[in-house]
Design a protein around this motif. Structure first.
Motif, PDB file in Angstrom:
ATOM      1  N   VAL A 253       0.871  -1.178   0.000  1.00 20.51           N
ATOM      2  CA  VAL A 253       0.000   0.000   0.000  1.00 20.51           C
ATOM      3  C   VAL A 253       0.908   1.229   0.000  1.00 20.51           C
ATOM      4  O   VAL A 253       1.676   1.430   0.947  1.00 20.51           O
ATOM      5  N   HIS A 254       0.824   2.021  -1.052  1.00 16.59           N
ATOM      6  CA  HIS A 254       1.651   3.215  -1.172  1.00 16.59           C
ATOM      7  C   HIS A 254       0.830   4.422  -0.726  1.00 16.59           C
ATOM      8  O   HIS A 254      -0.149   4.797  -1.377  1.00 16.59           O
ATOM      9  N   GLN A 255       1.214   5.015   0.400  1.00 19.68           N
ATOM     10  CA  GLN A 255       0.496   6.168   0.927  1.00 19.68           C
ATOM     11  C   GLN A 255       1.205   7.446   0.476  1.00 19.68           C
ATOM     12  O   GLN A 255       2.369   7.673   0.800  1.00 19.68           O
ATOM     13  N   HIS A 256       0.482   8.280  -0.260  1.00 21.00           N
ATOM     14  CA  HIS A 256       1.052   9.539  -0.756  1.00 21.00           C
ATOM     15  C   HIS A 256      -0.082  10.422  -1.251  1.00 21.00           C
ATOM     16  O   HIS A 256      -1.179   9.949  -1.575  1.00 21.00           O
ATOM     17  N   SER A 257       0.172  11.710  -1.289  1.00 18.14           N
ATOM     18  CA  SER A 257      -0.780  12.681  -1.847  1.00 18.14           C
ATOM     19  C   SER A 257      -2.180  12.503  -1.269  1.00 18.14           C
ATOM     20  O   SER A 257      -3.184  12.585  -1.983  1.00 18.14           O
ATOM     21  N   ASN A 258      -2.272  12.204   0.035  1.00 16.46           N
ATOM     22  CA  ASN A 258      -3.551  12.041   0.750  1.00 16.46           C
ATOM     23  C   ASN A 258      -4.389  10.880   0.219  1.00 16.46           C
ATOM     24  O   ASN A 258      -5.618  10.901   0.319  1.00 16.46           O
ATOM     25  N   ARG A 259      -3.732   9.876  -0.354  1.00 13.96           N
ATOM     26  CA  ARG A 259      -4.491   8.717  -0.858  1.00 13.96           C
ATOM     27  C   ARG A 259      -3.673   7.443  -0.649  1.00 13.96           C
ATOM     28  O   ARG A 259      -2.506   7.477  -0.256  1.00 13.96           O
ATOM     29  N   LEU A 260      -4.332   6.306  -0.928  1.00 12.89           N
ATOM     30  CA  LEU A 260      -3.711   4.991  -0.816  1.00 12.89           C
ATOM     31  C   LEU A 260      -3.772   4.285  -2.164  1.00 12.89           C
ATOM     32  O   LEU A 260      -4.853   4.135  -2.731  1.00 12.89           O
ATOM     33  N   ASP A 261      -2.622   3.858  -2.680  1.00 11.86           N
ATOM     34  CA  ASP A 261      -2.565   3.089  -3.925  1.00 11.86           C
ATOM     35  C   ASP A 261      -2.139   1.661  -3.600  1.00 11.86           C
ATOM     36  O   ASP A 261      -1.224   1.444  -2.794  1.00 11.86           O
ATOM     37  N   TYR A 262      -2.778   0.678  -4.237  1.00 12.09           N
ATOM     38  CA  TYR A 262      -2.561  -0.732  -3.916  1.00 12.09           C
ATOM     39  C   TYR A 262      -1.822  -1.439  -5.063  1.00 12.09           C
ATOM     40  O   TYR A 262      -2.107  -1.212  -6.238  1.00 12.09           O
ATOM     41  N   TYR A 263      -0.876  -2.312  -4.676  1.00 11.87           N
ATOM     42  CA  TYR A 263      -0.105  -3.090  -5.639  1.00 11.87           C
ATOM     43  C   TYR A 263      -0.033  -4.540  -5.155  1.00 11.87           C
ATOM     44  O   TYR A 263       0.241  -4.794  -3.979  1.00 11.87           O
ATOM     45  N   LYS A 264      -0.251  -5.480  -6.056  1.00 13.63           N
ATOM     46  CA  LYS A 264      -0.109  -6.894  -5.722  1.00 13.63           C
ATOM     47  C   LYS A 264       1.374  -7.257  -5.685  1.00 13.63           C
ATOM     48  O   LYS A 264       2.172  -6.774  -6.493  1.00 13.63           O
ATOM     49  N   GLY A 265       1.729  -8.134  -4.751  1.00 15.54           N
ATOM     50  CA  GLY A 265       3.103  -8.609  -4.678  1.00 15.54           C
ATOM     51  C   GLY A 265       3.914  -7.937  -3.585  1.00 15.54           C
ATOM     52  O   GLY A 265       3.421  -7.069  -2.864  1.00 15.54           O
ATOM     53  N   ASN A 266       5.173  -8.335  -3.460  1.00 18.48           N
ATOM     54  CA  ASN A 266       6.053  -7.770  -2.435  1.00 18.48           C
ATOM     55  C   ASN A 266       6.681  -6.472  -2.926  1.00 18.48           C
ATOM     56  O   ASN A 266       6.281  -5.927  -3.963  1.00 18.48           O
TER      57      ASN A 266
END
Length: 723
Positions: free
Chosen positions: A412-425
């Motif tokens: 979970v990449h937290q930035h710019s007041n939002r959360l972006d999700y990525y599968k994998g390590n």
């Protein structure tokens, strides 16, 4: 008038008031009595009235006393509010539209220089910019102070609750029943704020049960704040999902480490106590006669006891002691340590104990904040292996790439007041994100090239009679195109250590060194190490194996029992301690702190030096106590570099640094012209920086033939071979 004077007056009238409220209110009165906020005395009166249940004569007397104590500050406030005195104008002002346009333009943010094009401006733009900068700095300082004071108040409030009270408040036994209920979490729009800082806006929180999520992001984006909001159910997590957050070390007392872990499962402890009470009550009833009322009571107690047994069986309560012992052993607690009282452990070991307690409880949602910061490489290898089979949902904040590669199923990449999700390590995230960023950049450049082509055609043929219709068509196309935002560019950081002057070898040597605090307690024996300006050495080993002792012998703080330690007379060693925060003065600014340790430079020179470690702008002028852990580490590195060391000795330098800061540190160490010795548990950091791996174990220090990955694999295999 000091805060303590104000606090003493409040304590006198309200001796039962919570100390955190007294301290907060006294600080608020002293700091804001000369500020621009609302009437501070009126705010104080309302808060004090809530403590006493209403206004009375005693409160009026206290307010009169506070007014007297703060009269100087209030006088300054009153003078500021009055502003400049009105004066009679000697000339009549021309209030025509032409004369008013400059004022209107300024208020609307219009660029006068571009509009007037050569006309003389009566506004001193430099003074205006200076005043705007002062205003921005004041707003930023106020925001950071409110955030810091608010966090202190929240932490103090949390410390007043026991672990058991907090656990049962968040996870009441009656409401947590997850049978036949989904344990997935999907919140399509959440907002998270702390004080005046907005952390997330309309973000989506999605956590699938059984997945292990690693949260990454820059220092200061609010990752830990998000975890706290989830832990306190300040975001609407379903009530049947149990939550546990490992954030602070446990409070030490006479409870043994093993019992502390067993008591961490408050439900289990509560049900076991209830079971004992029910059994005792049934035994009492068995001694009574067979009257109807005793039979009814016996039946009710037996029914409840059956329910308790069922709940205990569901949570596998009988295996509790064995599971607790296994967890403690994996985290480095031997059989003797497990029977020691918790107060006998240091802060780092208490953090391990807090981690063991959380793993024992097995909540549906486990939240971990930088768990690798407080354990050695041996315990980290065990933890990675253990978490790979974690049955619930895991949400962990970490900057350790190797750790995230080992345990994370999602990032979970937290930035710019939002959360972006990525599968994998993490490695898969980095590859995916790099490809996506590259594609977004290509698409943006292609769009911009298309728009430039349209604009070029319009500019060329707009006033040509034969091509005017085509130009007009392209104008309409250009107007209909959506506003194009450039893709976000990841910020990069750079650290810079000064070049060291050359000195002749031997630089730093240990020859057949043996050290012990007594002949019966030898810690290191027969150690040989040669450190040069080109050395890149990583020292690893379990806590208590002698790493810190080795460092102290190298620096001359401890003298060996036998053998020799040789240092060049001109050698300067820069030491970054694991608990570097303790060496910083929280009430000083980074600039004043550097000036106190290395005087003789101008403020601008200190600020420029701090900028080499990404402490820039107003950050260098705010109190160190308000900085994040990563920013404090940067201040410590800035102090270290002012020593102009020949050898850098770094004990757990990666703790608290975000991924960008860690990349900057690795790059700086690769370019550093002196020697480097690191003690670390970060696999990627060791692999990148070190050329030699030395292992502290069995009372000595020896060079390891393989790399750090093979060493961790060896640890895990040895743990699994133990019965």
């Amino acid at each position: 008038m000091s805060e303590e004077d104000i606090a003493e007056e409040i304590r006198t009238l309200y001796p039962d008031a919570e100390e955190v409220i007294v301290q907060y209110l006294s600080g608020y009165l002293v700091d804001d009595a000369v500020g621009d906020e609302e009437d501070v005395l009126d705010v104080a009166r309302q808060l004090l009235a809530s403590l006493s249940g209403g206004e009375d004569d005693a409160l009026k007397q206290l307010m009169a006393r506070l007014t007297d104590l703060l009269k100087d500050q209030l006088h300054i406030r009153a003078m500021r509010r009055q502003g400049p005195k009105l004066q009679k104008l000697e000339k009549v002002l021309d209030m025509s539209k032409a004369q008013m346009s400059s004022t209107i333009a300024l208020s609307e943010g219009v660029d006068l220089e571009s509009i007037n094009k050569g006309k003389a401006s009566r506004v001193d733009m430099k003074k205006l910019e200076k005043q705007e900068a002062k205003l921005r700095a004041k707003i930023e300082k106020r925001s950071k102070r409110d955030l810091y004071e608010g966090s202190k108040l929240l932490d103090a409030h949390k410390k007043q609750q026991t672990y058991e009270e907090m656990f049962m408040q968040i996870n009441p036994l009656e409401s947590v029943n997850s049978k036949n209920k989904s344990r997935d979490i999907h919140l399509p729009s959440i907002d998270v704020s702390f004080a005046s800082n907005r952390i997330l806006t309309g973000a989506t929180l999605t956590l699938a049960h059984g997945r292990r999520y690693g949260i990454i992001g820059r220092n200061g984006v609010g990752k830990s704040t998000l975890l706290r909001h989830i832990a306190m159910r300040e975001v609407p997590i379903p009530a049947h999902i149990s939550i546990l957050f490992v954030e602070q070390e446990i409070v030490g007392d006479d409870t043994t480490a093993l019992d502390s872990v067993l008591k961490a499962d408050v439900w289990r402890d509560h049900l076991l106590k209830e079971e004992a009470t029910l059994n005792a009550r049934l035994a009492e009833l068995d001694q009574e006669n067979d009257e109807k009322r005793f039979e009814d009571a016996r039946e009710d107690l037996s029914s409840r006891l059956t329910e308790v047994h069922s709940r205990l069986a569901d949570m596998d309560a009988a295996s509790g002691p064995a599971r607790a012992a296994t967890l403690l052993a994996g985290l480095g607690f031997d059989d003797q340590d497990q029977q020691r009282p918790t107060r006998s452990f240091s802060g780092g070991w208490r953090m391990r104990l807090a981690l063991a307690r959380a793993l024992f409880v097995k909540p549906t949602l486990l939240l971990l904040d930088e768990p690798s910061n407080h354990i050695d490489l041996n315990a980290l290898a065990w933890l990675e292996d253990y978490l790979q089979t974690w049955p619930g949902t895991l949400l962990v904040v970490s900057h350790d790439r190797a750790f995230l590669d080992a345990i994370a199923t999602d990032i979970v990449h937290q930035h710019s007041n939002r959360l972006d999700y990525y599968k994998g390590n993490f490695t898969q995230f980095y590859s995916t994100k790099s490809d996506r960023d590259a594609n977004l950049k290509k698409e943006y450049e292609a769009q911009m090239e298309y728009r430039r082509g349209l604009q070029a055609f319009i500019d060329r043929w707009r006033y040509n009679a034969n091509r005017a219709a085509q130009a007009q068509s392209r104008i309409k196309i250009l107007e209909k195109l959506p506003e194009l935002e450039p893709p976000e560019v990841d910020e990069t950081e750079t650290f810079k250590f000064p070049e060291c002057d050359k000195i002749s070898p031997p630089i730093l040597q240990m020859s057949d060194v043996t050290f012990g605090y007594s002949p019966e307690k030898v810690i290191l024996k027969g150690v040989d190490i040669d450190v040069g300006l080109d050395s890149r050495i990583a020292v690893v080993g379990a806590n208590g194996s002698g790493k810190s002792t080795l460092i102290k012998v190298l620096t001359g703080e401890l003298r060996p029992m036998s053998g020799h330690v040789t240092q060049n007379g001109r050698l300067r060693v820069g030491y970054f301690a694991q608990h570097h925060v303790d060496t910083l003065v929280p009430t000083m600014t980074p600039v004043s702190f550097l000036a106190s340790r290395f005087p003789g430079k101008t403020e601008q020179e200190y600020r420029q030096h701090l900028g080499n470690f990404q402490i820039s702008g107003m950050t260098g002028l705010q109190q160190i106590g308000t900085l994040s852990g990563g920013q404090k580490s940067r201040v410590a590195f800035a102090l270290l570099s002012l020593q102009r060391p020949h050898v850098l000795l770094l004990d757990e330098p990666t703790n608290h640094l975000d991924i960008e800061g860690l990349d900057a540190l690795m790059s700086a160490l690769e370019q550093f012209t002196g020697g480097v010795i690191i003690i670390s548990h970060d696999e990627r950091f060791i692999t990148t920086v070190a050329k030699q791996l030395w292992v502290c174990a069995d009372g000595t220090v020896k060079k390891f033939a393989g790399d750090v990955k093979s060493y961790k694999d060896l640890i895990v295999s040895n743990i699994k071979l133990k019965p």
